[in-house]
Design a protein around this motif. Structure first.
Motif, PDB file in Angstrom:
ATOM      1  N   GLU A   1     -58.757  19.034 -17.846  1.00 32.85           N
ATOM      2  CA  GLU A   1     -60.134  19.497 -17.735  1.00 32.85           C
ATOM      3  C   GLU A   1     -60.354  20.607 -16.712  1.00 32.85           C
ATOM      4  O   GLU A   1     -61.185  21.497 -16.928  1.00 32.85           O
ATOM      5  CB  GLU A   1     -61.055  18.321 -17.405  1.00 32.85           C
ATOM      6  CG  GLU A   1     -61.229  17.321 -18.538  1.00 32.85           C
ATOM      7  CD  GLU A   1     -60.199  16.212 -18.524  1.00 32.85           C
ATOM      8  OE1 GLU A   1     -60.480  15.137 -19.085  1.00 32.85           O
ATOM      9  OE2 GLU A   1     -59.100  16.417 -17.956  1.00 32.85           O
ATOM     10  N   SER A   2     -59.645  20.583 -15.606  1.00 34.51           N
ATOM     11  CA  SER A   2     -59.926  21.581 -14.561  1.00 34.51           C
ATOM     12  C   SER A   2     -59.644  22.996 -15.041  1.00 34.51           C
ATOM     13  O   SER A   2     -60.345  23.940 -14.670  1.00 34.51           O
ATOM     14  CB  SER A   2     -59.113  21.276 -13.295  1.00 34.51           C
ATOM     15  OG  SER A   2     -57.744  21.568 -13.451  1.00 34.51           O
ATOM     16  N   VAL A   3     -58.636  23.156 -15.890  1.00 31.87           N
ATOM     17  CA  VAL A   3     -58.321  24.478 -16.441  1.00 31.87           C
ATOM     18  C   VAL A   3     -59.421  24.938 -17.388  1.00 31.87           C
ATOM     19  O   VAL A   3     -59.904  26.077 -17.310  1.00 31.87           O
ATOM     20  CB  VAL A   3     -56.970  24.440 -17.185  1.00 31.87           C
ATOM     21  CG1 VAL A   3     -56.705  25.778 -17.892  1.00 31.87           C
ATOM     22  CG2 VAL A   3     -55.832  24.129 -16.223  1.00 31.87           C
ATOM     23  N   LEU A   4     -59.840  24.047 -18.272  1.00 39.10           N
ATOM     24  CA  LEU A   4     -60.819  24.399 -19.300  1.00 39.10           C
ATOM     25  C   LEU A   4     -62.204  24.649 -18.709  1.00 39.10           C
ATOM     26  O   LEU A   4     -62.878  25.630 -19.054  1.00 39.10           O
ATOM     27  CB  LEU A   4     -60.869  23.292 -20.359  1.00 39.10           C
ATOM     28  CG  LEU A   4     -59.511  22.964 -21.020  1.00 39.10           C
ATOM     29  CD1 LEU A   4     -59.642  21.776 -21.960  1.00 39.10           C
ATOM     30  CD2 LEU A   4     -58.967  24.177 -21.761  1.00 39.10           C
ATOM     31  N   LEU A   5     -62.639  23.771 -17.805  1.00 42.13           N
ATOM     32  CA  LEU A   5     -63.944  23.975 -17.175  1.00 42.13           C
ATOM     33  C   LEU A   5     -63.932  25.183 -16.256  1.00 42.13           C
ATOM     34  O   LEU A   5     -64.947  25.884 -16.123  1.00 42.13           O
ATOM     35  CB  LEU A   5     -64.372  22.735 -16.391  1.00 42.13           C
ATOM     36  CG  LEU A   5     -65.233  21.732 -17.166  1.00 42.13           C
ATOM     37  CD1 LEU A   5     -64.380  20.954 -18.154  1.00 42.13           C
ATOM     38  CD2 LEU A   5     -65.964  20.788 -16.230  1.00 42.13           C
ATOM     39  N   GLY A   6     -62.797  25.443 -15.617  1.00 43.60           N
ATOM     40  CA  GLY A   6     -62.697  26.608 -14.746  1.00 43.60           C
ATOM     41  C   GLY A   6     -62.916  27.903 -15.506  1.00 43.60           C
ATOM     42  O   GLY A   6     -63.542  28.842 -14.996  1.00 43.60           O
TER      43      GLY A   6
ATOM     44  N   SER B   1     -63.504  15.252 -23.380  1.00 43.49           N
ATOM     45  CA  SER B   1     -63.902  15.096 -21.981  1.00 43.49           C
ATOM     46  C   SER B   1     -64.432  16.405 -21.413  1.00 43.49           C
ATOM     47  O   SER B   1     -65.484  16.445 -20.769  1.00 43.49           O
ATOM     48  CB  SER B   1     -62.702  14.614 -21.156  1.00 43.49           C
ATOM     49  OG  SER B   1     -63.003  14.585 -19.783  1.00 43.49           O
ATOM     50  N   ALA B   2     -63.708  17.501 -21.660  1.00 44.43           N
ATOM     51  CA  ALA B   2     -64.133  18.803 -21.151  1.00 44.43           C
ATOM     52  C   ALA B   2     -65.475  19.209 -21.741  1.00 44.43           C
ATOM     53  O   ALA B   2     -66.377  19.700 -21.030  1.00 44.43           O
ATOM     54  CB  ALA B   2     -63.079  19.861 -21.461  1.00 44.43           C
TER      55      ALA B   2
ATOM     56  N   ARG C   1     -57.131  18.476  -8.694  1.00 44.39           N
ATOM     57  CA  ARG C   1     -57.716  18.785 -10.004  1.00 44.39           C
ATOM     58  C   ARG C   1     -59.158  18.304 -10.095  1.00 44.39           C
ATOM     59  O   ARG C   1     -60.016  19.001 -10.633  1.00 44.39           O
ATOM     60  CB  ARG C   1     -56.876  18.155 -11.119  1.00 44.39           C
ATOM     61  CG  ARG C   1     -55.551  18.877 -11.373  1.00 44.39           C
ATOM     62  CD  ARG C   1     -54.775  18.180 -12.460  1.00 44.39           C
ATOM     63  NE  ARG C   1     -53.635  18.962 -12.911  1.00 44.39           N
ATOM     64  CZ  ARG C   1     -52.777  18.553 -13.839  1.00 44.39           C
ATOM     65  NH1 ARG C   1     -52.945  17.364 -14.400  1.00 44.39           N
ATOM     66  NH2 ARG C   1     -51.759  19.326 -14.203  1.00 44.39           N
ATOM     67  N   ARG C   2     -59.415  17.099  -9.574  1.00 39.39           N
ATOM     68  CA  ARG C   2     -60.792  16.589  -9.591  1.00 39.39           C
ATOM     69  C   ARG C   2     -61.715  17.500  -8.793  1.00 39.39           C
ATOM     70  O   ARG C   2     -62.859  17.741  -9.185  1.00 39.39           O
ATOM     71  CB  ARG C   2     -60.816  15.188  -8.990  1.00 39.39           C
ATOM     72  CG  ARG C   2     -60.878  14.018  -9.962  1.00 39.39           C
ATOM     73  CD  ARG C   2     -59.774  13.960 -10.914  1.00 39.39           C
ATOM     74  NE  ARG C   2     -59.750  12.689 -11.660  1.00 39.39           N
ATOM     75  CZ  ARG C   2     -58.716  12.294 -12.359  1.00 39.39           C
ATOM     76  NH1 ARG C   2     -57.630  13.052 -12.426  1.00 39.39           N
ATOM     77  NH2 ARG C   2     -58.738  11.161 -13.043  1.00 39.39           N
ATOM     78  N   MET C   3     -61.223  17.990  -7.664  1.00 40.26           N
ATOM     79  CA  MET C   3     -62.042  18.877  -6.844  1.00 40.26           C
ATOM     80  C   MET C   3     -62.347  20.176  -7.588  1.00 40.26           C
ATOM     81  O   MET C   3     -63.461  20.709  -7.518  1.00 40.26           O
ATOM     82  CB  MET C   3     -61.326  19.177  -5.528  1.00 40.26           C
ATOM     83  CG  MET C   3     -61.119  17.969  -4.612  1.00 40.26           C
ATOM     84  SD  MET C   3     -62.679  17.158  -4.134  1.00 40.26           S
ATOM     85  CE  MET C   3     -62.716  15.743  -5.276  1.00 40.26           C
ATOM     86  N   ARG C   4     -61.357  20.678  -8.341  1.00 40.33           N
ATOM     87  CA  ARG C   4     -61.587  21.905  -9.111  1.00 40.33           C
ATOM     88  C   ARG C   4     -62.582  21.666 -10.243  1.00 40.33           C
ATOM     89  O   ARG C   4     -63.372  22.556 -10.576  1.00 40.33           O
ATOM     90  CB  ARG C   4     -60.256  22.436  -9.665  1.00 40.33           C
ATOM     91  CG  ARG C   4     -59.311  22.963  -8.597  1.00 40.33           C
ATOM     92  CD  ARG C   4     -58.254  23.863  -9.194  1.00 40.33           C
ATOM     93  NE  ARG C   4     -57.330  23.150 -10.058  1.00 40.33           N
ATOM     94  CZ  ARG C   4     -56.160  22.650  -9.675  1.00 40.33           C
ATOM     95  NH1 ARG C   4     -55.773  22.761  -8.404  1.00 40.33           N
ATOM     96  NH2 ARG C   4     -55.371  22.035 -10.525  1.00 40.33           N
ATOM     97  N   VAL C   5     -62.544  20.465 -10.833  1.00 41.53           N
ATOM     98  CA  VAL C   5     -63.515  20.131 -11.879  1.00 41.53           C
ATOM     99  C   VAL C   5     -64.926  20.125 -11.297  1.00 41.53           C
ATOM    100  O   VAL C   5     -65.864  20.691 -11.891  1.00 41.53           O
ATOM    101  CB  VAL C   5     -63.191  18.758 -12.513  1.00 41.53           C
ATOM    102  CG1 VAL C   5     -64.365  18.270 -13.362  1.00 41.53           C
ATOM    103  CG2 VAL C   5     -61.942  18.856 -13.381  1.00 41.53           C
ATOM    104  N   LEU C   6     -65.106  19.508 -10.143  1.00 35.92           N
ATOM    105  CA  LEU C   6     -66.423  19.474  -9.512  1.00 35.92           C
ATOM    106  C   LEU C   6     -66.905  20.878  -9.161  1.00 35.92           C
ATOM    107  O   LEU C   6     -68.084  21.214  -9.353  1.00 35.92           O
ATOM    108  CB  LEU C   6     -66.388  18.606  -8.258  1.00 35.92           C
ATOM    109  CG  LEU C   6     -66.370  17.086  -8.472  1.00 35.92           C
ATOM    110  CD1 LEU C   6     -66.236  16.373  -7.138  1.00 35.92           C
ATOM    111  CD2 LEU C   6     -67.635  16.632  -9.204  1.00 35.92           C
TER     112      LEU C   6
END
Length: 381
Positions: A131-136, A170-171, A259-264
């Motif tokens: 998710e962090s890649v896609l949301l980023g 999820s993303a 990764r969680r921090m990057r998602v937030l």
């Protein structure tokens, strides 16, 4: 000067390890009663095992798909092919070449040379994406995110399809919660603007790339051999027992999952939440049966991220104590529930967006445990 056979052997040796094991982070290593076996469950080759305080991977069986690294809640499995940083660099340059579209392709479809490799980022399997890649990408203004597979239904590793779909779902749900209209899509072939016009243009570049990459790997391997030999000679390296020793605060060592921090950060960049709550696999919330709880604190001892912690604050009426809970730090590993001696704690995947983005932890007021009768007074005379 190494010959071609030497170079090939070195390249194969380096490629044999696709995942780095950060064993200190694995909940099954931290507590033998941990129920999490997500890495084992998703591995299509039964190469990863987490049990009896041991996290291991059979590098001979591993196919570098990356599925285990995506589902691990504590990031105990770190992908090396490619590294997160290398993947981010590859997709950034390909987005520019593709005119703003972010396209990922699995190695199977990439090997057919249908797409222009400068316009997409290649991964061993789409299960490697998280998710962090896609949301980023969405947070940076990319409005088309496409995952291209080599027709998963006929792939040897098609058991990864469920995991890929779960990541996409999820993303998309996280982006929807922030009012973002971008959605991650899947396809079995490249869109027209990514299709390669002339396959012959790849031949010279691929041959040059192979030899330059092989030389680089041979050099890196020689340096790595010296480095490992030197480290092996050092004495006093801390053991796993030493690294998992209790801290002064009475907990096992804790860490922040990147990764969680990057998602937030990405969600915050997408805007203000439009949903009151989200059902997600990335974060969690806890509920405690206060009447059953004995205030033993085992949940705080084993929490790997510090999402649950004993509070220094005292109730105004002086009765009981407080726990502090931060939803943003909870990775839904379930170790707090597994470690609970009274079986009175539950972890839920439905999280309030207000709580998720709240800088202040939620206070949980624990009652004073009932006084234990003295041993002598319980004896019958």
């Amino acid at each position: 000067m190494p010959n071609l056979v030497d170079i090939m052997e070195v390249a194969e040796a380096l490629e044999s390890k696709a995942v780095y094991l950060a064993v200190d982070r694995c909940v099954a290593v931290r507590n033998r009663h941990a129920s999490c076996r997500r890495c084992t469950d998703v591995c299509p080759m039964d190469a990863v095992h987490a049990e009896h305080n041991v996290l291991s991977i059979d590098t001979e069986r591993c196919v570098a798909c990356g599925a285990c690294t995506t589902v691990c809640p504590t990031e105990a499995l770190i992908p090396l092919q490619p590294l997160d940083e290398d993947l981010a660099s590859a997709i950034a340059s390909s987005v520019v070449a593709a005119g703003g579209s972010a396209v990922f392709a699995c190695a199977r479809i990439a090997s057919k040379h249908r797409g222009d490799p400068s316009k997409y980022a290649e991964v061993p399997c789409l299960a490697r994406l998280e998710e962090s890649v896609l949301l980023g990408l969405a947070a940076r203004g990319v409005d088309e995110i496409l995952l291209v597979d080599g027709t998963c239904d006929t792939c040897r590793f098609r058991s990864n399809v469920a995991g890929i779909d779960a990541t996409v779902k999820s993303a998309n749900s996280l982006m929807a919660a922030q009012g973002c209209a971008v959605r991650v899509e899947r396809a079995s072939d490249f869109p027209e603007h990514i299709v390669l016009e002339d396959k012959r243009s790849l031949l010279g570049a691929s041959r040059r790339g192979f030899f330059s990459q092989a030389r680089s790997r041979a050099k890196d391997a020689a340096e790595k051999t010296v480095e490992v030999a030197f480290k092996n000679e050092k004495e006093g390296a801390p053991t796993l027992r030493d690294r998992l020793r209790m801290s002064d605060s009475g907990t096992l060592p804790q860490f922040n999952p990147q990764r969680r921090m990057r998602v937030l950060d990405a969600m915050d960049g997408l805007g203000v939440p439009v949903a009151d709550e989200i059902d997600t696999r990335l974060f969690g919330t806890v509920a405690i049966d206060l009447e059953a709880c004995s205030s033993c604190g085992m949940c705080t001892v084993f929490c790997p991220t510090g999402a649950l912690a004993k509070s220094d604050l005292k109730p105004e009426e002086g009765d009981g104590s407080f726990l502090e809970f931060s939803a943003a730090d909870c990775v839904q590993c379930g170790l707090c529930a597994d470690a609970c001696l009274k079986d009175c704690l539950e972890v839920d995947s439905v999280v309030s967006t207000d709580e998720l983005f709240d800088f202040e932890p939620r206070l949980i007021h624990l009652l004073n445990p009932p006084a234990r009768p003295a041993i002598l007074s319980s004896l019958k005379r």
